[in-house]
Write a protein that holds these residues in place. Structure first.
Motif, PDB file in Angstrom:
ATOM      1  N   THR A   2      18.478  66.303 173.006  1.00  0.00           N
ATOM      2  CA  THR A   2      19.176  65.020 172.924  1.00  0.00           C
ATOM      3  C   THR A   2      19.053  64.427 171.527  1.00  0.00           C
ATOM      4  O   THR A   2      20.020  63.899 170.976  1.00  0.00           O
ATOM      5  CB  THR A   2      18.611  64.036 173.966  1.00  0.00           C
ATOM      6  OG1 THR A   2      18.721  64.630 175.256  1.00  0.00           O
ATOM      7  CG2 THR A   2      19.353  62.723 173.955  1.00  0.00           C
ATOM      8  N   VAL A   3      17.863  64.528 170.942  1.00  0.00           N
ATOM      9  CA  VAL A   3      17.659  64.009 169.583  1.00  0.00           C
ATOM     10  C   VAL A   3      18.506  64.791 168.585  1.00  0.00           C
ATOM     11  O   VAL A   3      19.141  64.209 167.706  1.00  0.00           O
ATOM     12  CB  VAL A   3      16.163  64.051 169.203  1.00  0.00           C
ATOM     13  CG1 VAL A   3      15.961  63.677 167.754  1.00  0.00           C
ATOM     14  CG2 VAL A   3      15.360  63.122 170.098  1.00  0.00           C
ATOM     15  N   ARG A   6      22.139  63.794 168.950  1.00  0.00           N
ATOM     16  CA  ARG A   6      22.401  62.428 168.483  1.00  0.00           C
ATOM     17  C   ARG A   6      22.332  62.311 166.960  1.00  0.00           C
ATOM     18  O   ARG A   6      23.105  61.595 166.347  1.00  0.00           O
ATOM     19  CB  ARG A   6      21.389  61.476 169.131  1.00  0.00           C
ATOM     20  CG  ARG A   6      21.377  60.065 168.606  1.00  0.00           C
ATOM     21  CD  ARG A   6      22.645  59.331 169.007  1.00  0.00           C
ATOM     22  NE  ARG A   6      22.574  57.933 168.665  1.00  0.00           N
ATOM     23  CZ  ARG A   6      22.962  57.425 167.492  1.00  0.00           C
ATOM     24  NH1 ARG A   6      23.420  58.215 166.550  1.00  0.00           N
ATOM     25  NH2 ARG A   6      22.882  56.142 167.270  1.00  0.00           N
ATOM     26  N   THR A   7      21.390  62.999 166.341  1.00  0.00           N
ATOM     27  CA  THR A   7      21.166  62.801 164.915  1.00  0.00           C
ATOM     28  C   THR A   7      21.953  63.752 164.024  1.00  0.00           C
ATOM     29  O   THR A   7      22.459  63.337 162.989  1.00  0.00           O
ATOM     30  CB  THR A   7      19.678  62.938 164.572  1.00  0.00           C
ATOM     31  OG1 THR A   7      19.216  64.232 164.962  1.00  0.00           O
ATOM     32  CG2 THR A   7      18.860  61.870 165.270  1.00  0.00           C
ATOM     33  N   ARG A  10      26.304  64.981 166.065  1.00  0.00           N
ATOM     34  CA  ARG A  10      27.217  63.944 166.555  1.00  0.00           C
ATOM     35  C   ARG A  10      28.478  63.869 165.693  1.00  0.00           C
ATOM     36  O   ARG A  10      28.410  63.802 164.478  1.00  0.00           O
ATOM     37  CB  ARG A  10      26.499  62.614 166.537  1.00  0.00           C
ATOM     38  CG  ARG A  10      27.298  61.489 167.084  1.00  0.00           C
ATOM     39  CD  ARG A  10      26.463  60.249 167.085  1.00  0.00           C
ATOM     40  NE  ARG A  10      27.264  59.113 167.454  1.00  0.00           N
ATOM     41  CZ  ARG A  10      26.920  57.875 167.228  1.00  0.00           C
ATOM     42  NH1 ARG A  10      25.778  57.628 166.632  1.00  0.00           N
ATOM     43  NH2 ARG A  10      27.694  56.904 167.581  1.00  0.00           N
ATOM     44  N   TRP A  21      28.072  70.638 168.621  1.00  0.00           N
ATOM     45  CA  TRP A  21      27.019  70.520 169.621  1.00  0.00           C
ATOM     46  C   TRP A  21      26.978  71.675 170.623  1.00  0.00           C
ATOM     47  O   TRP A  21      26.228  71.609 171.603  1.00  0.00           O
ATOM     48  CB  TRP A  21      27.189  69.209 170.374  1.00  0.00           C
ATOM     49  CG  TRP A  21      28.520  69.045 171.044  1.00  0.00           C
ATOM     50  CD1 TRP A  21      29.633  68.508 170.500  1.00  0.00           C
ATOM     51  CD2 TRP A  21      28.866  69.439 172.365  1.00  0.00           C
ATOM     52  NE1 TRP A  21      30.669  68.546 171.399  1.00  0.00           N
ATOM     53  CE2 TRP A  21      30.222  69.113 172.564  1.00  0.00           C
ATOM     54  CE3 TRP A  21      28.172  70.049 173.405  1.00  0.00           C
ATOM     55  CZ2 TRP A  21      30.885  69.362 173.754  1.00  0.00           C
ATOM     56  CZ3 TRP A  21      28.837  70.297 174.595  1.00  0.00           C
ATOM     57  CH2 TRP A  21      30.174  69.954 174.763  1.00  0.00           C
ATOM     58  N   THR A  66      15.605  62.554 178.440  1.00  0.00           N
ATOM     59  CA  THR A  66      16.495  61.565 177.840  1.00  0.00           C
ATOM     60  C   THR A  66      15.737  60.290 177.474  1.00  0.00           C
ATOM     61  O   THR A  66      15.945  59.726 176.390  1.00  0.00           O
ATOM     62  CB  THR A  66      17.655  61.240 178.795  1.00  0.00           C
ATOM     63  OG1 THR A  66      18.335  62.463 179.114  1.00  0.00           O
ATOM     64  CG2 THR A  66      18.637  60.273 178.169  1.00  0.00           C
ATOM     65  N   ALA A  70      15.253  58.824 173.714  1.00  0.00           N
ATOM     66  CA  ALA A  70      15.634  57.455 173.374  1.00  0.00           C
ATOM     67  C   ALA A  70      14.472  56.712 172.733  1.00  0.00           C
ATOM     68  O   ALA A  70      14.651  55.988 171.750  1.00  0.00           O
ATOM     69  CB  ALA A  70      16.126  56.717 174.616  1.00  0.00           C
ATOM     70  N   LEU A  73      13.959  58.100 169.168  1.00  0.00           N
ATOM     71  CA  LEU A  73      14.995  57.594 168.276  1.00  0.00           C
ATOM     72  C   LEU A  73      14.775  56.124 167.944  1.00  0.00           C
ATOM     73  O   LEU A  73      14.965  55.697 166.800  1.00  0.00           O
ATOM     74  CB  LEU A  73      16.379  57.805 168.886  1.00  0.00           C
ATOM     75  CG  LEU A  73      16.872  59.246 168.912  1.00  0.00           C
ATOM     76  CD1 LEU A  73      18.113  59.355 169.777  1.00  0.00           C
ATOM     77  CD2 LEU A  73      17.142  59.751 167.513  1.00  0.00           C
ATOM     78  N   TYR A  77      13.758  56.965 164.182  1.00  0.00           N
ATOM     79  CA  TYR A  77      15.005  57.360 163.523  1.00  0.00           C
ATOM     80  C   TYR A  77      15.513  56.252 162.623  1.00  0.00           C
ATOM     81  O   TYR A  77      15.803  55.146 163.074  1.00  0.00           O
ATOM     82  CB  TYR A  77      16.058  57.726 164.558  1.00  0.00           C
ATOM     83  CG  TYR A  77      17.365  58.205 163.968  1.00  0.00           C
ATOM     84  CD1 TYR A  77      17.410  59.295 163.114  1.00  0.00           C
ATOM     85  CD2 TYR A  77      18.558  57.577 164.274  1.00  0.00           C
ATOM     86  CE1 TYR A  77      18.604  59.746 162.581  1.00  0.00           C
ATOM     87  CE2 TYR A  77      19.756  58.023 163.747  1.00  0.00           C
ATOM     88  CZ  TYR A  77      19.766  59.101 162.901  1.00  0.00           C
ATOM     89  OH  TYR A  77      20.950  59.543 162.380  1.00  0.00           O
TER      90      TYR A  77
END
Length: 90
Positions: A2-3, A6-7, A10, A21, A66, A70, A73, A77
């Motif tokens: 997930t990280v 997202r980073t 994306r 992805w 997840t 979160a 991040l 992040y």
């Protein structure tokens, strides 16, 4: 994953060769599938006779993963931002 999604991946589309992805999704899906299928016969959990498998452990793995992503991040992040024209001293 997930990280990573997202980073780094994306907004870059689907295919990994364009920075997308695709691979992140496959690895994340494989992790959820492993949680759903449970430990194998030759795993430490199999030897200890701890059998946890099914939808519940898979959803738990998704939720914990997840939520952990979160939290990571939120705490760590700090994306790089473009400097303003007023910040450049040329």
């Amino acid at each position: 994953m997930t990280v990573a999604a997202r980073t780094d991946h994306r907004g870059k589309g689907f295919f990994v060769f364009k920075g997308g992805w695709e691979y992140v999704g496959v690895v994340g899906g494989a992790a959820v599938a492993l949680a759903a299928l449970g430990p194998g016969r030759y795993s430490l959990d199999g030897v200890l006779r701890r059998q946890r498998a099914g939808v519940g452990p898979a959803l738990l793995a998704v939720g914990v993963g997840t939520a952990s992503a979160a939290a990571l991040l939120a705490v760590c992040y700090r994306p790089e931002r473009e400097p303003d024209e007023t910040e450049t001293a040329d």
